[in-house]
Each structure stands twice: as C-alpha cells, then as structure tokens.
Motif scaffolding. Structure first.
Motif, PDB file in Angstrom:
ATOM      1  N   LEU A  14       1.075  -1.374  -0.245  1.00 38.82           N
ATOM      2  CA  LEU A  14      -0.378  -0.140  -0.366  1.00 38.82           C
ATOM      3  C   LEU A  14       1.238   1.046  -0.128  1.00 38.82           C
ATOM      4  O   LEU A  14       1.522   1.443   1.016  1.00 38.82           O
ATOM      5  CB  LEU A  14      -1.302   0.116   1.020  1.00 38.82           C
ATOM      6  N   THR A  15       0.401   2.333  -1.494  1.00 35.85           N
ATOM      7  CA  THR A  15       1.238   3.381  -0.997  1.00 35.85           C
ATOM      8  C   THR A  15       1.014   4.085  -0.015  1.00 35.85           C
ATOM      9  O   THR A  15      -0.031   4.282   0.267  1.00 35.85           O
ATOM     10  CB  THR A  15       1.634   3.502  -2.294  1.00 35.85           C
ATOM     11  N   GLY A  16       1.953   4.890   0.588  1.00 40.92           N
ATOM     12  CA  GLY A  16       1.667   6.635   1.465  1.00 40.92           C
ATOM     13  C   GLY A  16       0.608   7.758   0.461  1.00 40.92           C
ATOM     14  O   GLY A  16       0.955   7.211  -1.053  1.00 40.92           O
ATOM     15  N   GLY A  17       0.681   8.657   1.201  1.00 43.28           N
ATOM     16  CA  GLY A  17       0.356   9.577   0.183  1.00 43.28           C
ATOM     17  C   GLY A  17      -0.642  10.277   1.015  1.00 43.28           C
ATOM     18  O   GLY A  17      -1.560  10.257   2.632  1.00 43.28           O
ATOM     19  N   THR A  18      -1.679  11.577   0.603  1.00 45.56           N
ATOM     20  CA  THR A  18      -2.145  12.263   1.146  1.00 45.56           C
ATOM     21  C   THR A  18      -3.782  11.330   0.537  1.00 45.56           C
ATOM     22  O   THR A  18      -4.182  11.346  -0.937  1.00 45.56           O
ATOM     23  CB  THR A  18      -2.342  13.800   0.948  1.00 45.56           C
ATOM     24  N   ARG A  19      -5.100  11.491   1.424  1.00 47.12           N
ATOM     25  CA  ARG A  19      -6.129  10.516   1.266  1.00 47.12           C
ATOM     26  C   ARG A  19      -6.468  11.383   0.291  1.00 47.12           C
ATOM     27  O   ARG A  19      -7.089  13.091   0.718  1.00 47.12           O
ATOM     28  CB  ARG A  19      -6.716  10.650   2.266  1.00 47.12           C
ATOM     29  N   THR A  20      -7.154  11.667  -0.831  1.00 46.39           N
ATOM     30  CA  THR A  20      -8.144  12.085  -1.578  1.00 46.39           C
ATOM     31  C   THR A  20      -9.947  12.016  -1.472  1.00 46.39           C
ATOM     32  O   THR A  20     -10.420  10.734  -0.691  1.00 46.39           O
ATOM     33  CB  THR A  20      -9.097  12.070  -2.912  1.00 46.39           C
ATOM     34  N   PRO A  21     -11.056  12.216  -1.587  1.00 49.56           N
ATOM     35  CA  PRO A  21     -12.533  11.715  -1.500  1.00 49.56           C
ATOM     36  C   PRO A  21     -12.762  10.284  -1.819  1.00 49.56           C
ATOM     37  O   PRO A  21     -13.983   9.920  -1.524  1.00 49.56           O
ATOM     38  CB  PRO A  21     -13.270  12.661  -2.543  1.00 49.56           C
ATOM     39  N   SER A  22     -11.824   9.719  -2.669  1.00 56.97           N
ATOM     40  CA  SER A  22     -11.889   8.288  -3.258  1.00 56.97           C
ATOM     41  C   SER A  22     -11.563   7.206  -2.920  1.00 56.97           C
ATOM     42  O   SER A  22     -10.928   6.572  -3.373  1.00 56.97           O
ATOM     43  CB  SER A  22     -11.793   8.595  -5.358  1.00 56.97           C
ATOM     44  N   ASP A  23     -10.944   8.051  -1.460  1.00 57.30           N
ATOM     45  CA  ASP A  23      -9.868   6.968  -0.612  1.00 57.30           C
ATOM     46  C   ASP A  23      -8.758   6.716  -1.394  1.00 57.30           C
ATOM     47  O   ASP A  23      -8.706   5.624  -1.212  1.00 57.30           O
ATOM     48  CB  ASP A  23     -10.795   5.399  -0.483  1.00 57.30           C
ATOM     49  N   ALA A  24      -8.303   7.733  -2.187  1.00 47.20           N
ATOM     50  CA  ALA A  24      -6.829   6.973  -3.243  1.00 47.20           C
ATOM     51  C   ALA A  24      -5.504   7.880  -2.041  1.00 47.20           C
ATOM     52  O   ALA A  24      -6.091   8.737  -1.547  1.00 47.20           O
ATOM     53  CB  ALA A  24      -7.224   7.648  -4.026  1.00 47.20           C
ATOM     54  N   LEU A  25      -4.426   7.573  -1.804  1.00 41.02           N
ATOM     55  CA  LEU A  25      -3.211   7.370  -1.528  1.00 41.02           C
ATOM     56  C   LEU A  25      -2.701   8.546  -2.658  1.00 41.02           C
ATOM     57  O   LEU A  25      -1.718   7.888  -3.898  1.00 41.02           O
ATOM     58  CB  LEU A  25      -2.827   6.533  -0.756  1.00 41.02           C
ATOM     59  N   VAL A  26      -2.890   9.624  -2.857  1.00 38.14           N
ATOM     60  CA  VAL A  26      -1.845  10.226  -3.405  1.00 38.14           C
ATOM     61  C   VAL A  26      -0.390  11.243  -3.296  1.00 38.14           C
ATOM     62  O   VAL A  26       0.021  11.064  -2.085  1.00 38.14           O
ATOM     63  CB  VAL A  26      -2.840  11.300  -4.203  1.00 38.14           C
ATOM     64  N   GLY A  27      -0.279  12.053  -3.821  1.00 37.71           N
ATOM     65  CA  GLY A  27       1.270  13.078  -4.082  1.00 37.71           C
ATOM     66  C   GLY A  27       2.724  12.511  -4.174  1.00 37.71           C
ATOM     67  O   GLY A  27       2.460  11.248  -4.363  1.00 37.71           O
ATOM     68  N   PRO A  28       3.662  13.110  -3.657  1.00 39.39           N
ATOM     69  CA  PRO A  28       4.726  12.856  -3.643  1.00 39.39           C
ATOM     70  C   PRO A  28       4.750  11.407  -3.228  1.00 39.39           C
ATOM     71  O   PRO A  28       6.161  10.758  -4.202  1.00 39.39           O
ATOM     72  CB  PRO A  28       5.528  13.903  -2.658  1.00 39.39           C
ATOM     73  N   VAL A  29       4.952  11.897  -2.350  1.00 38.85           N
ATOM     74  CA  VAL A  29       4.750  10.041  -1.890  1.00 38.85           C
ATOM     75  C   VAL A  29       4.638   9.065  -2.211  1.00 38.85           C
ATOM     76  O   VAL A  29       5.455   7.871  -3.063  1.00 38.85           O
ATOM     77  CB  VAL A  29       4.542   9.590  -0.035  1.00 38.85           C
ATOM     78  N   ALA A  30       3.639   8.970  -2.825  1.00 41.47           N
ATOM     79  CA  ALA A  30       3.065   7.619  -3.304  1.00 41.47           C
ATOM     80  C   ALA A  30       3.648   6.905  -5.195  1.00 41.47           C
ATOM     81  O   ALA A  30       3.549   6.743  -5.215  1.00 41.47           O
ATOM     82  CB  ALA A  30       1.153   8.035  -3.816  1.00 41.47           C
TER      83      ALA A  30
END
Length: 264
Positions: free
Chosen positions: A142-158
């Motif tokens: 599971l990648t890290g990152g910031t959570r979005t409304p669609s429960d995705a982890l996004v951003g530079p870490v991901a």
C-alpha cells in the motif's frame, strides 16, 4: 429524434441555462414526460447533469468529485460485471497494480483467490480486501500519501513509491473517458499518481462502466490508445464501442462475455 440527439439537446439546454424543466423539454422536443425523465436519468448516470424535482440542473463541472461511498452505490451491477470480466487477466505469480476507485475495489474481491499474486495499490479499500483475507501467498503493498475523496493515496510519497516498482499489469479505474480527452479524473493530484502507476506497468487495463463514456474530468491520465485493454459493461452504447474500438488494444464487454480484438 434519436435518444442520443435528445440527450445532447437536453444537455445543451442545461448547460446554457443552468437547468431545464421536464415540462419545457416535453414541449420543445415533442416527446413524452417519461421519455424525458429517462433521458435525464441517463445523463445523470454519466455525471453530466444532476436530477432535481421536475427537471435537471448543471453539475459543478470537471472538478466535481463525489465521495467514495456515493460512487459505490452507482452502477453496482455493472461494476461487478466488469470486475468478473477483468479478473482472468491477472495471472498467478504476477505483480499487478490496482488504482483507487469503486470498480477496482470490486475487482479486488474477484482476485483474492489468484495464487501468488503481488498487489501494489494506492487504494485503502482495495488493500483492505486483501488484508482481511490474509492469504500467506499474496503480498500487498500500500503506497503512502494524502487521502482523497475517492480513498486514494496520492502526492509525492505515492508517486515516489510507484516510480520504484515494475508491474506486469495495472488495473486503472477512471472518472471519464472520451476521444478528445482520453481517460480522465477530476483530481489533479490523483492524476499525477495514476500516471506514475501507468508508467510502472507493462500493460494497462482500464475499467470503466458505460456511464463514464464522454465524461471528462479536469486531468488526463492517459490517452485511449495507451490502454492495452478496456473493460466495460453491456450497456456501453454501440457508437461508444465503435469509437473505442478504433483506439484501444482490446475491448472486453462484461455480461455478454464478448470481446473485440482490434487491429492496429
């Protein structure tokens, strides 16, 4: 007037005036009240208008993003159909990426019995499906990152995590698909992370139900031609199938089990 022409006329009126009443559309288009309501239902399912009492109003636009729970209730049967049609593409012992989305979450349930599968995902619900079954022969990253409304982890870490892996295949869920804009999302950060996942995979499999056709989000993830396989459902219109068949590598339509191998 064909249904597609009526719906285009309704959409144009809603966009120009901010909304349209069923009674007015009946008078202008010369069809029944029930026909107009069905047309509005189709447009609403595609996210092009919002249904209200007595008519339809314009949606917020290319950045409008319903939450995960709301999207999970939409086209549920179609998503299951797509998931079942897509699951055989994942081979035992392979490394697959699964992007965030409610259709990809449905796919996860179909993949839990595939042996020796390594899954890389930026979706919390997808990871939960595999974690709860706890199979010792499966590996879930599971990648890290910031959570979005669609429960995705996004951003530079991901994106950094995606840049360091190599996948046999990516199963990608999308907000919309069109000839002009390709596969799109309403979230700019999610688009960046999804593009990193696409770059990490040898093959791209896009999962998109019929309501995503001609729907455009603000950010393009990939062109239609980048998809090696597109899996949709049996309600995908014939004109959409023709357009998509000219672009993607293979079109698989769930429910009826048909697929179209396309010559490039």
């Amino acid at each position: 007037m064909l249904a597609q022409q009526r719906q285009a006329s309704i959409l144009d009126r809603v966009r120009r005036h901010g909304g349209a009443r069923v009674a007015d559309l009946v008078r202008v288009l010369g069809v029944s009240d029930m026909t107009i309501r069905r047309d509005i239902e189709v447009l609403a399912e595609r996210g092009l208008v919002a249904k209200v009492h007595g008519g339809a109003v314009a949606v917020d636009g290319a950045t409008d993003e319903p939450g995960y729970a709301a999207k999970a209730e939409q086209q549920r049967a179609e998503k299951i159909s797509i998931a079942r049609a897509a699951a055989p593409l994942a081979k035992p012992g392979s490394a697959v990426g699964i992007s965030a989305g409610t259709t990809t979450a449905a796919l996860a349930w179909e993949l839990i019995d595939v042996p020796e599968l390594t899954v890389v995902t930026n979706s919390i619900p997808v990871a939960d499906v595999f974690y709860h079954h706890g199979r010792s022969d499966q590996t879930v990253v599971l990648t890290g990152g910031t959570r979005t409304p669609s429960d995705a982890l996004v951003g530079p870490v991901a994106q950094e995590a995606a840049a360091r892996i190599n996948l046999d295949m990516l199963f990608l869920g999308v907000h919309g698909m069109s000839v002009r804009a390709g596969f799109t999302t309403p979230n700019l950060s999610e688009a960046d992370t999804n593009r990193a996942l696409v770059a990490a995979a040898r093959r791209l499999v896009v999962l998109a139900d019929h309501s995503k056709w001609d729907l455009i989000g603000i950010a393009t993830i990939a062109a239609l031609a980048d998809a090696h396989v597109l899996v949709s459902d049996a309600q995908l219109p014939l004109e959409a199938r023709a357009e998509l068949s000219a672009q993607v590598g293979e079109l698989i339509v769930g429910d009826d089990g048909t697929s179209e191998e396309l010559a490039k």
